[in-house]
Design a protein around this motif. Structure first.
Motif, short mmCIF file in Angstrom:
data_model
loop_
_atom_site.label_atom_id
_atom_site.label_comp_id
_atom_site.label_asym_id
_atom_site.label_seq_id
_atom_site.Cartn_x
_atom_site.Cartn_y
_atom_site.Cartn_z
N ALA A 72 81.61 42.83 31.20
CA ALA A 72 82.15 44.18 31.96
C ALA A 72 83.27 44.84 31.89
CB ALA A 72 81.93 43.79 33.50
N TYR A 73 84.21 43.76 31.68
CA TYR A 73 85.62 44.36 31.15
C TYR A 73 85.64 45.21 30.10
CZ TYR A 73 90.56 43.00 31.87
OH TYR A 73 92.00 42.93 32.24
N PHE A 74 84.92 44.69 28.96
CA PHE A 74 84.80 45.41 27.78
C PHE A 74 84.44 46.83 27.93
CE2 PHE A 74 81.97 46.79 24.38
CZ PHE A 74 82.97 46.80 23.37
N PHE A 75 83.47 47.15 28.72
CA PHE A 75 82.94 48.60 28.75
C PHE A 75 83.80 49.34 29.55
CE2 PHE A 75 78.98 46.31 27.65
CZ PHE A 75 78.56 46.96 26.57
N PHE A 76 84.50 48.86 30.60
CA PHE A 76 85.17 49.81 31.40
C PHE A 76 86.81 49.65 31.16
CE2 PHE A 76 81.31 48.98 33.90
CZ PHE A 76 81.09 50.21 34.30
N GLU A 77 87.22 49.03 30.36
CA GLU A 77 88.75 48.67 29.83
C GLU A 77 89.26 50.25 29.50
OE1 GLU A 77 91.51 45.21 28.91
OE2 GLU A 77 90.61 46.32 30.74
N VAL A 78 88.68 50.67 28.47
CA VAL A 78 89.39 51.98 27.97
C VAL A 78 89.29 53.18 29.04
CG1 VAL A 78 89.24 53.80 26.09
CG2 VAL A 78 89.06 51.29 25.41
N PRO A 79 88.28 53.35 29.73
CA PRO A 79 88.23 54.57 30.70
C PRO A 79 88.97 54.31 31.58
CG PRO A 79 85.84 53.82 30.12
CD PRO A 79 86.86 52.82 29.53
N SER A 80 89.22 52.98 32.13
CA SER A 80 90.21 52.43 33.24
C SER A 80 91.61 53.08 32.85
CB SER A 80 90.12 51.17 33.66
OG SER A 80 91.21 51.14 34.39
N ASN A 81 92.00 52.60 31.60
CA ASN A 81 93.28 52.62 31.16
C ASN A 81 93.83 54.19 30.85
OD1 ASN A 81 95.40 50.80 31.05
ND2 ASN A 81 95.67 51.12 28.92
N LEU A 82 92.82 54.93 30.66
CA LEU A 82 93.10 56.46 30.43
C LEU A 82 93.09 56.94 31.66
CD1 LEU A 82 90.15 57.38 27.56
CD2 LEU A 82 92.93 57.29 27.43
N LEU A 83 92.46 56.75 32.62
CA LEU A 83 92.59 57.21 34.24
C LEU A 83 94.14 56.82 34.74
CD1 LEU A 83 89.04 56.44 35.78
CD2 LEU A 83 90.27 58.57 35.51
N LEU A 84 94.47 55.70 34.20
CA LEU A 84 95.53 55.13 34.86
C LEU A 84 96.80 56.17 34.28
CD1 LEU A 84 97.27 51.66 34.80
CD2 LEU A 84 98.40 53.16 33.53
N ASP A 85 96.53 56.52 32.83
CA ASP A 85 97.71 57.25 32.18
C ASP A 85 97.68 58.51 33.04
OD1 ASP A 85 99.65 58.28 30.24
OD2 ASP A 85 98.01 59.31 29.39
N ARG A 86 96.47 59.36 33.54
CA ARG A 86 96.16 60.45 34.17
C ARG A 86 96.82 60.41 35.46
NH1 ARG A 86 90.95 64.01 33.09
NH2 ARG A 86 92.21 63.88 31.16
N VAL A 87 96.38 59.47 36.50
CA VAL A 87 96.48 59.49 37.82
C VAL A 87 97.91 58.97 38.41
CG1 VAL A 87 94.18 59.87 38.19
CG2 VAL A 87 95.23 57.56 38.62
N GLY A 88 98.51 58.01 37.27
CA GLY A 88 99.56 57.34 37.62
C GLY A 88 99.36 55.59 37.79
N ALA A 89 100.24 54.82 37.54
CA ALA A 89 100.07 53.31 37.62
C ALA A 89 100.02 52.75 38.86
CB ALA A 89 101.21 52.75 36.73
N ARG A 90 100.96 53.58 39.83
CA ARG A 90 100.89 53.32 41.17
C ARG A 90 99.72 53.31 41.84
NH1 ARG A 90 102.22 55.95 45.78
NH2 ARG A 90 102.42 57.87 44.55
N ARG A 91 98.89 54.50 41.83
CA ARG A 91 97.53 54.22 42.61
C ARG A 91 96.45 53.77 41.78
NH1 ARG A 91 99.56 59.69 42.30
NH2 ARG A 91 100.19 60.77 44.48
N TRP A 92 96.73 53.80 40.62
CA TRP A 92 95.30 53.17 40.03
C TRP A 92 95.66 51.29 39.99
CZ3 TRP A 92 91.06 55.23 39.37
CH2 TRP A 92 89.98 54.40 38.44
N ILE A 93 96.63 50.96 39.96
CA ILE A 93 96.62 49.43 39.80
C ILE A 93 96.33 48.86 41.43
CG2 ILE A 93 98.44 47.58 39.85
CD1 ILE A 93 99.87 49.06 37.34
N ALA A 94 96.68 49.90 42.27
CA ALA A 94 96.50 49.52 43.89
C ALA A 94 94.94 49.37 43.84
CB ALA A 94 97.22 50.53 44.86
N ARG A 95 94.34 50.49 43.45
CA ARG A 95 92.95 50.50 43.33
C ARG A 95 92.20 49.26 42.64
NH1 ARG A 95 88.80 49.48 40.41
NH2 ARG A 95 89.70 50.41 38.74
N ILE A 96 92.77 48.69 41.66
CA ILE A 96 92.04 47.76 40.90
C ILE A 96 92.34 46.57 41.64
CG2 ILE A 96 92.74 46.34 38.83
CD1 ILE A 96 93.34 48.67 37.30
N MET A 97 93.47 46.25 42.23
CA MET A 97 93.84 45.14 42.96
C MET A 97 92.86 44.81 44.49
SD MET A 97 97.87 44.30 42.60
CE MET A 97 97.58 42.70 42.95
N PHE A 98 92.69 46.07 44.87
CA PHE A 98 92.00 45.97 46.23
C PHE A 98 90.40 45.75 45.93
CE2 PHE A 98 89.23 48.09 49.47
CZ PHE A 98 89.67 47.72 50.56
#
Length: 441
Positions: free
Chosen positions: A46-72
């Motif tokens: 699962a990590y494999f399929f969602f890794e690249v899209p997740s990182n591109l979204l992080l670059d777009r929306v910012g690390a703070r919001r995206w990392i918080a979403r991941i951890m929750f």
């Protein structure tokens, strides 16, 4: 850095505490070693399929919001693992199906966290600091077992409220991720430009330093996100990381069972299992600093993997538990010591969205071995009654990874652009002396 280390400590603990839960969960739920290996490793599919899209979204929306979403979200799924029997009863599914499904969901939830943080560090730290800072951050991997191993072992003595010991383990260790997700939103700063807590001249120096480094990298190599993913060096880096992770996860998930097989209690198993990870902390700190001082990456990676591979293979030819743990401990120094040097390489030729995509591609492809390592370990254990063949296979894989690492092309001019641009381009005001110090070979 201490806060990011804490976050990754929690992430890694939630990822691998399944190895300690297995000491009683497998018996309670009737899991074979193969079933456990599939469930432990399918996280990485699962990590494999969602890794690249997740990182591109992080670059777009910012690390703070995206990392918080991941951890929750990973905190929610990690806590749900405590209720496998209840979910199985409510849905009519088998406990094995529920276990495997939750591990898939955990991989989806956590995808992008590690490469996202690595990308975040490349935004904040100039090239000559990068390996040691990545080493500090990644020290959370072995620390999660050094500290979390004994905690996980002791939590297996907790019973009550109709929950088994392994259920309490999952439940208690999921809580920190939920709490920290809120702290991430309030505490992290996305980019140096937004760092109001820096003095004006400090912020200007850091922004200009990164602008200079990015300009040099783009002049040498200009990649789109798609080109970064398919770049030959990125693919070779993914192969190296595949070998590293095959060893790390294959051993991490099964080492508690190997050590418990020495006849030790749950508590002693947790303590003894920490030894390779204590060596791993030392390897990450010492080896990354040495790599930064010498401005060399390939040989540091190759030498570390050589020692790790030989030691892991060596555990199959000794019978003494003390000798086995000594070899696993030396292997831990090499396995973990190689990783900060490894992760400093992609940022020398990738930047911006290409770096986000390339780092995620290396991590996602490399993490596929997080499935194959535990799966092979489980299958071999069921088929032969021992881990010998699987450990020998891991040693061979590390040997190939070492050869690929030594064959990589690496332009050291991209590793230390300050040496080639002139100090005035990278220094502002009182920080000219700091830039000059960084540029010293």
């Amino acid at each position: 850095m201490p806060f990011l280390i804490l976050c990754y400590f929690v992430a890694y603990l939630d990822r691998v505490n399944v190895g300690f839960a297995a000491l009683s969960m497998n018996k309670d739920l009737g899991f074979t070693a193969t079933t456990f290996g599939i469930g432990a490793g399918i996280f990485f599919i699962a990590y494999f399929f969602f890794e690249v899209p997740s990182n591109l979204l992080l670059d777009r929306v910012g690390a703070r919001r995206w990392i918080a979403r991941i951890m929750f979200t990973w905190g929610i799924v990690a806590g749900a693992e405590a209720f496998i029997p209840q979910i199985a009863h409510a849905t009519g599914l088998s406990p094995a199906t529920v276990f495997i499904t939750l591990r898939v969901l955990l991989g989806v939830a956590e995808a992008g966290f590690f490469p996202g943080i690595i990308f975040y560090l490349t935004i904040w730290f100039p090239a000559l600091y990068r390996a040691r800072m990545i080493g500090m951050f990644m020290a959370a991997i072995p620390l999660s077992t050094v500290i979390g191993g004994p905690i996980s072992g002791m939590l297996l003595y907790v019973h009550g409220l109709g929950l088994a010991n392994w259920q309490w383990l999952y439940l208690i260790e999921a809580i920190p991720a939920l709490l920290l997700s809120g702290v991430v939103l309030m505490y992290l700063t996305d980019r140096p430009n937004d760092a109001t807590w820096l003095e004006d001249d400090e912020r200007a120096w850091l922004v200009q330093r990164h602008a200079t480094e990015n300009r040099i990298r783009l002049k040498a190599n200009r990649f789109s996100a798609l080109q970064a993913i398919t770049n030959t060096r990125v693919v070779l880096l993914a192969f190296i990381y595949f070998g590293i992770n095959a060893a790390v996860y294959g051993i991490s998930f099964f080492l508690p069972q190997i050590v418990h097989g020495f006849g030790l209690s749950f508590g002693l198993t947790g303590l003894v299992t920490t030894l390779p990870y204590i060596a791993g902390v030392l390897g990450m700190v010492f080896w990354s600093r040495h790599s930064d001082r010498t401005h060399e990456r390939r040989e540091h990676i190759g030498m570390a993997l050589l020692f790790a591979g030989l030691c892991i293979a060596g555990t199959t030819v000794v019978d003494s538990p003390i000798a086995k743990m000594f070899l696993f401990t030396v292997a831990g120094f090499g396995l973990f010591g190689s990783q900060p040097c490894f992760w400093a390489l992609p940022a020398t030729f990738l930047s911006g969205p290409a770096a986000a995509a390339g780092l995620a591609a290396v991590n996602s492809l490399g993490n596929l071995s997080g499935f194959f390592g535990p799966y092979v370990m489980g299958r071999v254990k069921d088929a032969t009654g021992s881990y010998t063949i699987a450990l020998l296979a891991i040693g061979v894989i590390l040997g190939f990874a070492m050869l690929v690492a030594l064959s990589l092309q690496h332009d050291q001019k991209l590793e230390n652009p300050a040496l080639h641009e002139g100090e005035e381009d990278v220094a502002v005001g009182p920080h000219r002396s700091a830039a000059r110090e960084l540029a010293e070979p």
